[in-house]
Design a protein around this motif. Structure first.
Motif, PDB file in Angstrom:
ATOM      1  N   THR A   1     -23.362  16.269 -19.075  1.00 42.87           N
ATOM      2  CA  THR A   1     -22.311  15.556 -19.803  1.00 42.87           C
ATOM      3  C   THR A   1     -22.271  15.987 -21.260  1.00 42.87           C
ATOM      4  N   MET A   2     -23.419  16.052 -21.895  1.00 40.24           N
ATOM      5  CA  MET A   2     -23.477  16.447 -23.302  1.00 40.24           C
ATOM      6  C   MET A   2     -23.043  17.904 -23.490  1.00 40.24           C
ATOM      7  N   SER A   3     -23.364  18.766 -22.525  1.00 37.20           N
ATOM      8  CA  SER A   3     -22.943  20.171 -22.600  1.00 37.20           C
ATOM      9  C   SER A   3     -21.430  20.294 -22.487  1.00 37.20           C
ATOM     10  N   ILE A   4     -20.826  19.528 -21.587  1.00 34.55           N
ATOM     11  CA  ILE A   4     -19.370  19.541 -21.432  1.00 34.55           C
ATOM     12  C   ILE A   4     -18.711  19.076 -22.726  1.00 34.55           C
ATOM     13  N   ILE A   5     -19.213  17.987 -23.281  1.00 29.84           N
ATOM     14  CA  ILE A   5     -18.659  17.449 -24.529  1.00 29.84           C
ATOM     15  C   ILE A   5     -18.778  18.480 -25.651  1.00 29.84           C
ATOM     16  N   ALA A   6     -19.909  19.144 -25.743  1.00 29.30           N
ATOM     17  CA  ALA A   6     -20.121  20.145 -26.796  1.00 29.30           C
ATOM     18  C   ALA A   6     -19.192  21.344 -26.623  1.00 29.30           C
ATOM     19  N   LYS A   7     -18.944  21.758 -25.383  1.00 29.40           N
ATOM     20  CA  LYS A   7     -18.085  22.922 -25.143  1.00 29.40           C
ATOM     21  C   LYS A   7     -16.614  22.611 -25.407  1.00 29.40           C
ATOM     22  N   ILE A   8     -16.171  21.425 -25.059  1.00 27.92           N
ATOM     23  CA  ILE A   8     -14.758  21.077 -25.238  1.00 27.92           C
ATOM     24  C   ILE A   8     -14.516  20.639 -26.678  1.00 27.92           C
ATOM     25  N   ASN A   9     -15.258  19.670 -27.144  1.00 24.29           N
ATOM     26  CA  ASN A   9     -15.242  19.231 -28.544  1.00 24.29           C
ATOM     27  C   ASN A   9     -13.838  18.984 -29.107  1.00 24.29           C
ATOM     28  N   ASN A  10     -13.022  18.198 -28.385  1.00 28.11           N
ATOM     29  CA  ASN A  10     -11.747  17.746 -28.958  1.00 28.11           C
ATOM     30  C   ASN A  10     -11.406  16.358 -28.439  1.00 28.11           C
ATOM     31  N   SER A  11     -10.460  15.728 -29.084  1.00 25.66           N
ATOM     32  CA  SER A  11     -10.145  14.323 -28.809  1.00 25.66           C
ATOM     33  C   SER A  11      -9.476  14.097 -27.456  1.00 25.66           C
ATOM     34  N   TYR A  12      -8.985  15.140 -26.810  1.00 17.27           N
ATOM     35  CA  TYR A  12      -8.310  14.971 -25.520  1.00 17.27           C
ATOM     36  C   TYR A  12      -9.296  14.705 -24.383  1.00 17.27           C
ATOM     37  N   LEU A  13     -10.535  15.087 -24.565  1.00 16.39           N
ATOM     38  CA  LEU A  13     -11.533  14.944 -23.504  1.00 16.39           C
ATOM     39  C   LEU A  13     -11.684  13.496 -23.046  1.00 16.39           C
ATOM     40  N   ARG A  14     -11.515  12.578 -23.950  1.00 16.13           N
ATOM     41  CA  ARG A  14     -11.648  11.145 -23.619  1.00 16.13           C
ATOM     42  C   ARG A  14     -10.612  10.703 -22.593  1.00 16.13           C
ATOM     43  N   PHE A  15      -9.502  11.442 -22.487  1.00 16.68           N
ATOM     44  CA  PHE A  15      -8.419  11.074 -21.582  1.00 16.68           C
ATOM     45  C   PHE A  15      -8.474  11.815 -20.251  1.00 16.68           C
TER      46      PHE A  15
END
Length: 153
Positions: free
Chosen positions: A84-98
């Motif tokens: 999960t943390m790796s995905i968040i780090a790779k994407i790193n933008n506000s759209y990921l929350r949606f």
């Protein structure tokens, strides 16, 4: 007296209960669990272009999102947490929350590159594929109009 009313109004507003919203970690952690996302997903993320071609994406209909009920507080194993943390780090933008699916996770970065200012209402209502195709069509339409005006001059 206007100042006193203003102060009371602000204090009353501060006391209102605000609904808890799912943060990006809990959203992605829920998707990792629900879809059984594995480490190999990170390799796919690494190979996604910021501007993928629209050839593989054909707009047959407007795709609305199905409501997703995720946990407000996700309990993750050590491996799920790391992924999960790796995905968040790779994407790193506000759209990921949606994002509501692995497919939408993959489209987060390209969609953000096309238009980083989409409203939360659009991101929450429409599938990222629909939004991506719409934004790409707007850019292509602007480019074609730009070329046609350039030829006329």
């Amino acid at each position: 007296m206007g100042l006193l009313k203003d102060i009371k109004h602000k204090r009353a507003k501060q006391r209102q209960k605000m609904p808890l919203r799912q943060d990006v970690f809990n959203q992605i952690s829920s998707l990792v669990k629900r879809y059984g996302i594995k480490e190999s997903f990170l390799d796919i993320l690494d190979n996604i272009d910021d501007y993928p071609s629209g050839e593989n994406l054909k707009l047959a209909r407007v795709r609305l999102k199905a409501p997703m009920e995720g946990a407000l507080f996700s309990l993750a194993t050590k491996d799920e947490y790391a992924l999960t943390m790796s995905i968040i780090a790779k994407i790193n933008n506000s759209y990921l929350r949606f994002a509501h699916s692995p497919e939408e996770i993959l489209l987060c970065k390209p969609l953000y590159c096309l238009n980083p200012s989409l409203s939360p209402e659009k991101l929450g209502r429409y599938h990222f594929e629909t939004l991506f195709l719409h934004e790409r069509a707007k850019i292509e339409n602007n480019e074609s109009h730009g070329h046609s005006t350039g030829k006329n001059k």
